[in-house]
Design a protein around this motif. Structure first.
Motif, short mmCIF file in Angstrom:
data_model
loop_
_atom_site.label_atom_id
_atom_site.label_comp_id
_atom_site.label_asym_id
_atom_site.label_seq_id
_atom_site.Cartn_x
_atom_site.Cartn_y
_atom_site.Cartn_z
N UNK A 151 0.85 -1.06 -0.03
CA UNK A 151 0.07 0.09 -0.15
C UNK A 151 0.93 1.26 -0.11
N UNK A 152 2.04 1.26 0.00
CA UNK A 152 3.04 2.02 0.06
C UNK A 152 4.30 1.68 -1.01
N UNK A 153 5.06 2.80 -1.34
CA UNK A 153 6.45 2.69 -1.95
C UNK A 153 7.10 1.75 -1.13
N UNK A 154 7.83 0.82 -1.79
CA UNK A 154 8.79 -0.26 -0.74
C UNK A 154 10.05 0.17 -1.20
N UNK A 155 11.05 -0.19 -0.27
CA UNK A 155 12.44 -0.28 -0.52
C UNK A 155 12.93 -1.56 -1.34
N UNK A 156 13.48 -1.55 -2.69
CA UNK A 156 13.61 -2.44 -3.28
C UNK A 156 14.84 -3.34 -2.73
N UNK A 157 14.69 -4.70 -3.26
CA UNK A 157 15.65 -5.52 -2.69
C UNK A 157 17.34 -5.50 -2.98
N UNK B 47 24.63 -1.93 7.80
CA UNK B 47 24.12 -1.95 9.35
C UNK B 47 24.80 -3.13 10.06
N UNK B 48 25.04 -4.31 9.57
CA UNK B 48 25.90 -5.37 10.10
C UNK B 48 24.60 -6.17 10.99
N UNK B 49 23.38 -6.31 10.26
CA UNK B 49 22.37 -7.01 10.89
C UNK B 49 22.64 -8.38 10.91
N UNK B 50 22.26 -8.63 12.16
CA UNK B 50 22.71 -10.50 12.45
C UNK B 50 21.82 -10.96 13.36
N UNK B 51 21.90 -12.28 13.60
CA UNK B 51 20.92 -12.88 14.49
C UNK B 51 21.23 -12.40 15.90
N UNK B 52 20.12 -11.62 16.80
CA UNK B 52 20.48 -11.24 18.26
C UNK B 52 20.22 -9.76 18.13
N UNK B 53 20.60 -9.06 16.80
CA UNK B 53 20.35 -7.53 16.89
C UNK B 53 18.83 -7.00 17.43
N UNK B 54 18.90 -5.91 17.83
CA UNK B 54 17.88 -5.37 18.22
C UNK B 54 17.53 -3.93 17.42
N UNK B 55 16.51 -3.84 16.40
CA UNK B 55 16.62 -2.85 15.38
C UNK B 55 15.63 -1.99 15.57
N UNK B 56 15.53 -0.72 15.18
CA UNK B 56 14.51 0.35 15.27
C UNK B 56 14.15 0.49 13.84
N UNK B 57 12.76 0.45 13.46
CA UNK B 57 12.51 0.68 12.04
C UNK B 57 11.56 2.28 12.35
N UNK B 58 11.91 3.12 11.56
CA UNK B 58 11.08 4.27 11.73
C UNK B 58 10.26 4.32 10.24
N UNK B 59 9.08 4.20 10.29
CA UNK B 59 8.33 4.18 8.84
C UNK B 59 8.15 2.73 8.48
N UNK B 60 6.99 1.99 8.96
CA UNK B 60 6.82 0.67 8.40
C UNK B 60 6.02 0.43 7.37
N UNK B 61 5.23 1.29 6.93
CA UNK B 61 4.63 1.24 5.45
C UNK B 61 3.90 -0.16 5.43
N UNK B 62 4.27 -0.92 4.48
CA UNK B 62 3.46 -2.25 4.35
C UNK B 62 4.32 -3.36 4.81
N UNK B 63 5.47 -3.26 5.57
CA UNK B 63 6.10 -4.19 6.30
C UNK B 63 7.24 -4.71 5.71
N UNK B 64 7.49 -4.31 4.35
CA UNK B 64 8.51 -4.80 3.37
C UNK B 64 9.90 -4.92 4.03
N UNK B 65 10.34 -3.71 4.54
CA UNK B 65 11.51 -3.79 5.22
C UNK B 65 11.79 -4.40 6.53
N UNK B 66 10.46 -4.25 7.57
CA UNK B 66 10.31 -5.28 8.55
C UNK B 66 10.43 -6.73 8.46
N UNK B 67 10.04 -7.17 7.32
CA UNK B 67 10.03 -8.57 7.25
C UNK B 67 11.58 -8.77 6.98
N UNK B 68 12.50 -8.20 5.99
CA UNK B 68 13.83 -8.41 5.86
C UNK B 68 14.57 -8.35 7.32
#
Length: 267
Positions: free
Chosen positions: A84-90, A100-121
């Motif tokens: 329902x929103x423009x999403x960030x491409x793969x 960002x060095x995202x790995x298992x165990x990281x605690x991450x803030x997401x500002x602007x969820x939109x459709x949840x595309x980035x949240x899922x990744x």
């Protein structure tokens, strides 16, 4: 001797399948009893896939060959979520995860969820011991995002909250942040207070004007260093035995990524 197949490698009812007909025809579908999966190359009955080994060849009602594949994360992002929103491409998401060095165990803030595309990744990479805290000021977006996240079974690794990140968030000492809002310079104080010292943040910015305004704000804020900006261009190649050449279609400008790291402010 016939090999014994692992049940994990067998399609069951309730699983998702990627039906691959060709490069332009990829269908993501949930396997349900009596379900008809339609395409311009014919119909496939879901019951005929259940019990098959993942990676098996199948045929449509028009006797066209296809392959039943286990979906990858990119398949869900490209074919499986409601937008329902423009999403960030793969191409941009992969770079953000790396930077960002995202790995298992990281605690991450997401500002602007939109459709949840980035949240899922993000949730895919922080599981099973990490967590994503997503904020959006649209309840309707959050409802759609929750449904998309649940489709991949990632809801236990995500907390979505209705709120304006420019006014603050509940979480502290986070490992990273991703910011995708129209005026990220208004949220710098929130981002700074939510991150651990030295933790990185990535901003996704659609225009040069916004990029300049954010850069000036970061410089004036004096709480971040290693400020960098990127643009990623992706071009696939057409493959055949007679000719290999660049595709006429190119994923060009989708947005700018600005990267920075939190530092302890000098007195």
């Amino acid at each position: 001797m016939t090999p014994v197949l692992s049940q994990d490698n067998i399609f069951n009812y309730g699983d998702y399948v990627l039906i691959y007909l060709d490069r332009k025809r990829r269908i993501l579908a949930k396997l349900e009893q009596n379900k008809r999966i339609s395409s311009d190359k014919g119909v496939i009955i879901a019951d005929n896939i259940v019990g098959k080994e993942k990676g098996s060849q199948i045929v449509t009602s028009l006797n066209i060959k296809a392959w039943a594949l286990k979906p990858l994360l990119v398949d869900y992002i490209e074919k499986g979520i409601k937008r329902v929103t423009q999403v960030i491409y793969p191409k941009d998401l992969g770079f953000i995860i790396f930077m960002l060095g995202i790995e298992s165990g990281a605690r991450v803030l997401e500002a602007g969820v939109g459709s949840g595309n980035t949240t899922i990744v993000l949730a895919h990479f922080v599981k099973p011991t990490g967590h994503v805290y997503g904020y959006d000021n649209r309840e309707d977006f959050l409802k759609i995002a929750r449904n998309n996240i649940a489709k991949l079974g990632l809801e236990n690794f995500v907390t979505l909250k209705y709120g304006d990140v420019r006014k603050g968030v509940d979480e502290k000492n986070l490992d990273a942040a991703v910011v995708d809002i129209p005026d990220p310079w208004e949220a710098l104080n929130t981002i700074y207070n939510s991150l651990k010292p030295s933790a990185p943040v990535a901003f996704f910015i659609p225009s040069v004007q916004q990029l300049l305004k954010l850069y000036e704000a970061l410089e004036d804020f004096k709480g971040f260093t290693d400020i960098r900006a990127f643009e990623l261009i992706l071009r696939e190649y057409e493959l055949s035995k007679t000719s290999i050449r660049p595709s006429t279609h190119i994923v060009g400008h989708t947005g700018f990524i600005m990267f920075a790291r939190k530092i302890i402010k000098s007195l």
